[in-house]
Design a protein around this motif. Sequence first.
Motif, mmCIF file in Angstrom:
data_model
loop_
_atom_site.group_PDB
_atom_site.id
_atom_site.type_symbol
_atom_site.label_atom_id
_atom_site.label_comp_id
_atom_site.label_asym_id
_atom_site.label_seq_id
_atom_site.Cartn_x
_atom_site.Cartn_y
_atom_site.Cartn_z
ATOM 1 N N TYR A 107 0.859 -1.187 0.000
ATOM 2 C CA TYR A 107 0.000 0.000 0.000
ATOM 3 C C TYR A 107 0.895 1.238 0.000
ATOM 4 O O TYR A 107 1.075 1.877 1.033
ATOM 5 C CB TYR A 107 -0.922 0.001 1.225
ATOM 6 N N PRO B 48 -10.214 2.735 -1.515
ATOM 7 C CA PRO B 48 -10.096 2.407 -2.941
ATOM 8 C C PRO B 48 -11.335 2.854 -3.720
ATOM 9 O O PRO B 48 -12.402 3.036 -3.158
ATOM 10 C CB PRO B 48 -9.947 0.884 -2.952
ATOM 11 N N ARG B 49 -11.148 2.991 -5.006
ATOM 12 C CA ARG B 49 -12.231 3.408 -5.892
ATOM 13 C C ARG B 49 -12.819 2.194 -6.614
ATOM 14 O O ARG B 49 -12.155 1.176 -6.768
ATOM 15 C CB ARG B 49 -11.719 4.421 -6.908
ATOM 16 N N THR B 50 -14.051 2.353 -7.075
ATOM 17 C CA THR B 50 -14.736 1.263 -7.776
ATOM 18 C C THR B 50 -14.181 1.057 -9.180
ATOM 19 O O THR B 50 -14.302 -0.020 -9.747
ATOM 20 C CB THR B 50 -16.245 1.547 -7.881
ATOM 21 N N ARG C 181 -15.827 5.913 -4.516
ATOM 22 C CA ARG C 181 -15.047 5.084 -3.590
ATOM 23 C C ARG C 181 -15.893 3.872 -3.196
ATOM 24 O O ARG C 181 -17.110 3.947 -3.145
ATOM 25 C CB ARG C 181 -14.650 5.889 -2.368
ATOM 26 N N PHE D 227 -12.249 -5.028 1.970
ATOM 27 C CA PHE D 227 -10.952 -4.381 1.744
ATOM 28 C C PHE D 227 -10.195 -4.242 3.062
ATOM 29 O O PHE D 227 -8.997 -4.524 3.139
ATOM 30 C CB PHE D 227 -11.146 -3.002 1.091
#
Length: 188
Positions: free
Chosen positions: A127, A144-146, A153, A162
Motif C-alpha cells: 500500500y 479504494p475506488r470502484t 469510492r 478491503f
Amino acid sequence: GEAVEAFRAAADGRPISTDEAPKEVRIDLPVDAHIPSDYVTSDRLRLEAYRKLAAANDDNAIDTVIDELVDRYGPMPEEVRRLVSVAKLRLLCREYGLDEVTVVGSQLKIGSLELPDSKQMRLKRLYPSAQYRPTSGTVQLPIPRTGGIGSDRVRDVELLQFIADFLLAMDGKPQGSVDISAPVSVGV
C-alpha cells in the motif's frame, strides 16, 4: 452497542468490567447496515437483535443470531446482511487488537495497530500511499475506488472486505482468506 451494554449491566445491577468485556472496536464507515423496521417491527425485538449481534464473540455466535433472525423473520434484507458483515469485521479487529476503524475524508484510519519494521516495509510495498504513525499506532490509507480516477469510492461490503484483506495482508496471510460477507440464506 455501548448504550445497550450499559443498560444491560444496570438492569443486572452489576458494574461494567473491562476484564470480562471484549475490547470495544469503534467502526464508523460508509456502510448502510441496520435492521429495518419493516423486517423486525417491534422496537424491543429489534434492539434485542442488535444486542445479540453486538455480544457475539465468535463466528458461531454470529451464525446463531443469523439462524434466529431467518427463522423468526424470514430471509435477511441486504441492510441486515451488511450489519452481520460489520459484526464479522469487528471480530477480526478484536483479534488484531484494534480499537477503531473510521473514515476521515477520503482516508481510512485504522487505530492501535502495532507494526514492527518488517510490517512497515510490507505496508509500503503493498500500500504505497498508506501512512503509518508509530506514536499513535494508526495507519491511514486511501479508500479504494470502484473503477479508475474520478469513480466513486468503494463502500458497504466491498469496503469491509478491503479492510479485512488489509489486516490479513499485514499479518502475511492471503487476502480473501476471511470472507466478511454474510451468507445469503442460512437455515432455510
